[in-house]
Each structure stands twice: as C-alpha cells, then as structure tokens.
Motif scaffolding. Structure first.
Motif, PDB file in Angstrom:
ATOM      1  N   THR A  38       0.833  -1.210   0.000  1.00 28.29           N
ATOM      2  CA  THR A  38       0.000   0.000   0.000  1.00 28.29           C
ATOM      3  C   THR A  38       0.865   1.257   0.000  1.00 28.29           C
ATOM      4  O   THR A  38       0.599   2.211  -0.718  1.00 28.29           O
ATOM      5  CB  THR A  38      -0.931   0.002   1.228  1.00 28.29           C
ATOM      6  N   HIS A  39       1.955   1.222   0.810  1.00 29.45           N
ATOM      7  CA  HIS A  39       2.917   2.332   0.787  1.00 29.45           C
ATOM      8  C   HIS A  39       3.448   2.533  -0.622  1.00 29.45           C
ATOM      9  O   HIS A  39       3.631   3.650  -1.086  1.00 29.45           O
ATOM     10  CB  HIS A  39       4.125   2.040   1.683  1.00 29.45           C
ATOM     11  N   PHE A  40       3.728   1.411  -1.271  1.00 26.32           N
ATOM     12  CA  PHE A  40       4.292   1.471  -2.613  1.00 26.32           C
ATOM     13  C   PHE A  40       3.348   2.187  -3.576  1.00 26.32           C
ATOM     14  O   PHE A  40       3.770   3.061  -4.331  1.00 26.32           O
ATOM     15  CB  PHE A  40       4.594   0.048  -3.109  1.00 26.32           C
ATOM     16  N   THR A  44       4.099   5.667  -5.519  1.00 24.12           N
ATOM     17  CA  THR A  44       4.343   5.678  -6.964  1.00 24.12           C
ATOM     18  C   THR A  44       3.277   6.441  -7.751  1.00 24.12           C
ATOM     19  O   THR A  44       3.597   7.062  -8.759  1.00 24.12           O
ATOM     20  CB  THR A  44       4.439   4.246  -7.530  1.00 24.12           C
ATOM     21  N   ARG A  45       2.023   6.419  -7.300  1.00 27.79           N
ATOM     22  CA  ARG A  45       0.963   7.040  -8.116  1.00 27.79           C
ATOM     23  C   ARG A  45       1.166   8.535  -8.339  1.00 27.79           C
ATOM     24  O   ARG A  45       1.042   9.002  -9.468  1.00 27.79           O
ATOM     25  CB  ARG A  45      -0.421   6.756  -7.518  1.00 27.79           C
ATOM     26  N   ASP A 118      13.850   1.316  -4.253  1.00 28.26           N
ATOM     27  CA  ASP A 118      14.111   2.024  -5.496  1.00 28.26           C
ATOM     28  C   ASP A 118      13.233   3.276  -5.482  1.00 28.26           C
ATOM     29  O   ASP A 118      12.027   3.193  -5.665  1.00 28.26           O
ATOM     30  CB  ASP A 118      13.712   1.162  -6.708  1.00 28.26           C
ATOM     31  N   PRO A 119      13.812   4.466  -5.232  1.00 31.60           N
ATOM     32  CA  PRO A 119      12.995   5.673  -5.065  1.00 31.60           C
ATOM     33  C   PRO A 119      12.189   5.999  -6.328  1.00 31.60           C
ATOM     34  O   PRO A 119      12.774   6.205  -7.393  1.00 31.60           O
ATOM     35  CB  PRO A 119      14.028   6.778  -4.814  1.00 31.60           C
ATOM     36  N   ALA A 340      -6.975   8.660  -9.333  1.00 32.30           N
ATOM     37  CA  ALA A 340      -6.001   8.870  -8.267  1.00 32.30           C
ATOM     38  C   ALA A 340      -6.528   9.928  -7.299  1.00 32.30           C
ATOM     39  O   ALA A 340      -6.415   9.778  -6.089  1.00 32.30           O
ATOM     40  CB  ALA A 340      -4.674   9.308  -8.863  1.00 32.30           C
ATOM     41  N   ASP A 341      -7.149  10.981  -7.863  1.00 37.53           N
ATOM     42  CA  ASP A 341      -7.678  12.026  -6.998  1.00 37.53           C
ATOM     43  C   ASP A 341      -8.820  11.504  -6.142  1.00 37.53           C
ATOM     44  O   ASP A 341      -8.866  11.725  -4.944  1.00 37.53           O
ATOM     45  CB  ASP A 341      -8.172  13.210  -7.847  1.00 37.53           C
TER      46      ASP A 341
END
Ligand code: UDP
Ligand code: MG
Length: 347
Positions: A38-40, A44-45, A118-119, A340-341
C-alpha cells in the motif's frame, strides 16, 4: 566542431523519433509484500501522475502466501490501471521479471522493487534520459550503507569477478531498477534461455545506456527475500550463464600440473640414478594425493554446475507458469489521474 561519437549520433537520432506520449508500464515483482504494497502504491501514483503519461502497473505475484494478491486485486478492481499476473508458485524474482516484461504493453517499462528501496522519484529523471535518446536508463547505487557490510563486500567481489570473466560489461552496483525502451524489451524477449540472470541479460543485449546515481534507502517494511545461500546460487547462475572460463581453466591447470609432474619425475629418476633408491617420502605422497584429489573434485564439481544448467536448458520448461491474470482499469491518462484524486479523497 568535434566529431560526434557513435553513441551521440545514435542517441540524437533516437531523440528525434521518440513518441510524444508513450505508454509507461511499471513492472513490479511482488513476493509476500503485504506490509509494504500500500505504501508502494501511495508513493508511486503521484510520481506516475506527475509524468503526465498514460501508465499501467504490471504486478507479478511470485507465489505470495500472504494478502499481497488480495490487496492488489482490490486496488485493480477499484480503478488502478494495469494487471496482476499470478504465478502458480514462487519462481524467483528473475522469472517474475520475465513474466512482467512479457505482459507489459508499454512503449517503455520501468522495473522497480515493491519495497521502496528504489525511489520512485527517480522515474522522472529516467524519463528525461529516455527522451534524450537513451534506451536504457538505470539507477546506480552510490550508497549501499542500507546493505550489510557482508553483502556489500561479497557483491563487490562478485561484480569484479563477473566483469573480469564474462565478455560483457555489467555496471557494478546497478540493480534491476531501470527504465527500458520497447526495443530493449523486445530484444530481451528473444533470449530463449531459462537461466534468467536479468542484470547479465540487460548488459548482454546492450543498447545505449545512461546511469542515474542514487542512495539506496533501507526497506520500507517487510523482510528481504534473499539469504546468503540464495545469493550464492544467484551469483553462480550469473557466472555460469555468462562465462565458460570456470570450465576451461582446468585445461590450463591440468597442463601446468602435468609439466610440473614431468619435471618432478625427471628429478626423481636422476636422483635414483645418482644416489640409489631411498624409501622415505610418505608426507610428500600424501600431500600430492590429497591436493590433486581436491583439485579433481573441484573441477568435476565445476563441470557439474554447467551440466546441471545444461540439463535445465535442455528440458525446455517454461521460465514461469501463469495461474491467472487480473485486469484492472485500462491505461489512460485522464482516467488514471482522475481516479487517483478520487482515491486520495477516500483515504
Ligand atoms: N521478489 C520476488 N520473488 C522472490 C524474491 C523477491 O518477486 O522470490 C521481489 C520482492 O517482492 C521485491 C523485489 O523482488 O519486490 C526485491 O526483493 P528484496 O527486497 O527481498 O531484495 P533485495 O532488496 O534484498 O535485493
Ligand atoms: Mg529490497
């Protein structure tokens, strides 16, 4: 004006023909990542939206036994663009990456770990490199202090050995984190081998590459999936997949030993002729016997490593087996950004 190098000429030509709005596939292998996934997505989004490109996620569930697949399929049902490939069991990260690249529809693919080592922000810089005409833009770890000293020094040794033995240039401290153009994906897909040592394959296919240095942070959550035994086998896969020197070196070792043995035999004969027969020599006999038994076992073992891999290649089994594919929303700039919003509001 200075004459241009071949790289420059190629890169300039590529730059001129880059599509204006490419589709970006984010290829993410996941294995038991319920703590971090979920953090990922949250990390990333925003970056993907910032690119302004249409994008899709390609997750490869490498046989997770936790809630990773469940969380991801919920997200995909909720409007996350892309898909989740479920492998039928754990096939390992290299196989998972092959599956992901095969299923990626993008004009470009970014390969990224799920643990946020990997940032994601680097994707923007990678895109700049791609727009400038490079087909491969990889992240170069300048600071590996998040890895243990042991892992860093063994990795350093491996890279040195690999680059000395194999005839291809694999940049040290480059992981799988990279952006690759469609031409590179297609080239990778053409490699039929089952031993998918991706870092080596990336180097083998070549193309114009650019490095972006970054500091590798520690894992965001969850545990690393590689122990030293796995890493050792990974290193062996890498070496045996790209160099035959360990097989051939015994020829020269054997030749050297034979010359030595011949010289020693000559010396012994002369000694008997001059000084007569004497019996002592148990220690030297034992030493020679043990030493050469060891060398022989080692060389047979080395041959075994290659035969085992030949056997695996000869069986022609697929690199991975797909269990199912869960489709999410189609990749679309506006839809993706809008959703995403919306999701941000819900949270
Ligand atoms: N991974 C995988 N299959 C495996 C092991 C790892 O798909 O058998 C994935 C894992 O979920 C993560 C990435 O590969 O997204 C890197 O794994 P990890 O962080 O454990 O590796 P490290 O950072 O130690 O190299
Ligand atoms: Mg990691």
């Amino acid at each position: 004006m200075q004459p241009k190098s071949a790289t420059e000429i190629y890169v300039n030509r590529r730059q001129a023909t880059r599509p204006q709005s490419p589709l970006l596939s984010l290829v993410v292998p996941v294995f038991n990542e319920e703590d971090v996934i979920t953090h990922f997505l949250e990390a990333t989004r925003p970056v993907l939206n910032q690119t302004g490109l249409a994008y899709e996620y390609v997750f490869i569930d490498d046989g997770s036994r936790d809630r990773t697949a469940e969380i991801l399929s919920q997200e995909l049902a909720g409007g996350l663009p892309g898909r989740l490939l479920g492998l039928s069991r754990n096939f390992g990260k290299e196989a998972a990456l092959s599956a992901g690249l095969e299923a990626a529809k993008g004009d470009i693919a970014v390969i990224i770990d799920a643990d946020l080592q990997d940032p994601p922000e680097l994707i923007l810089q990678m895109l700049d490199g791609w727009r400038a005409g490079y087909d491969v833009v990889y992240g170069l770890r300048v600071d590996r202090s998040s890895d243990t000293l042991m892992k860093r020094s063994t990795a350093g040794m491996f890279y040195r050995l690999f680059n000395r033995l194999a005839n291809i240039d694999m940049p040290a401290n480059a992981g799988d984190f990279r952006l690759i153009d469609r031409v590179v994906i297609d080239a990778l897909m053409k490699l039929p081998e089952r031993n998918r040592f991706m870092k080596g394959l990336f180097a083998w296919v070549g193309f114009q590459t650019m490095a972006i240095p970054y500091e590798r942070p520690p894992r965001k959550a969850g545990a690393g999936k590689f122990n030293y035994w796995k890493l050792w086998n990974f290193a062996l896969d890498g070496l045996t997949g790209f160099t035959t020197l360990p097989l051939r070196v015994w020829f020269y070792g054997g030749a050297l030993v034979s010359v030595g043995a011949f010289a020693y035999a000559l010396y012994l004969t002369l000694r008997v002729l001059i000084g007569g027969i004497d019996v002592p020599g148990y220690a030297s006999l034992m030493v020679a016997l043990l030493f050469f038994s060891g060398v022989q076992l080692l060389s047979i073992g080395m041959i075994g490593e290659y035969i085992a891999r030949l056997f695996n290649e000869a069986k022609q089994r697929p690199v991975y087996v797909l269990q199912d594919v869960i489709e999410g929303a189609p990749a679309n700039v506006d839809a993706a950004n809008g959703q995403a919003d919306e999701q941000a509001d819900v949270r």
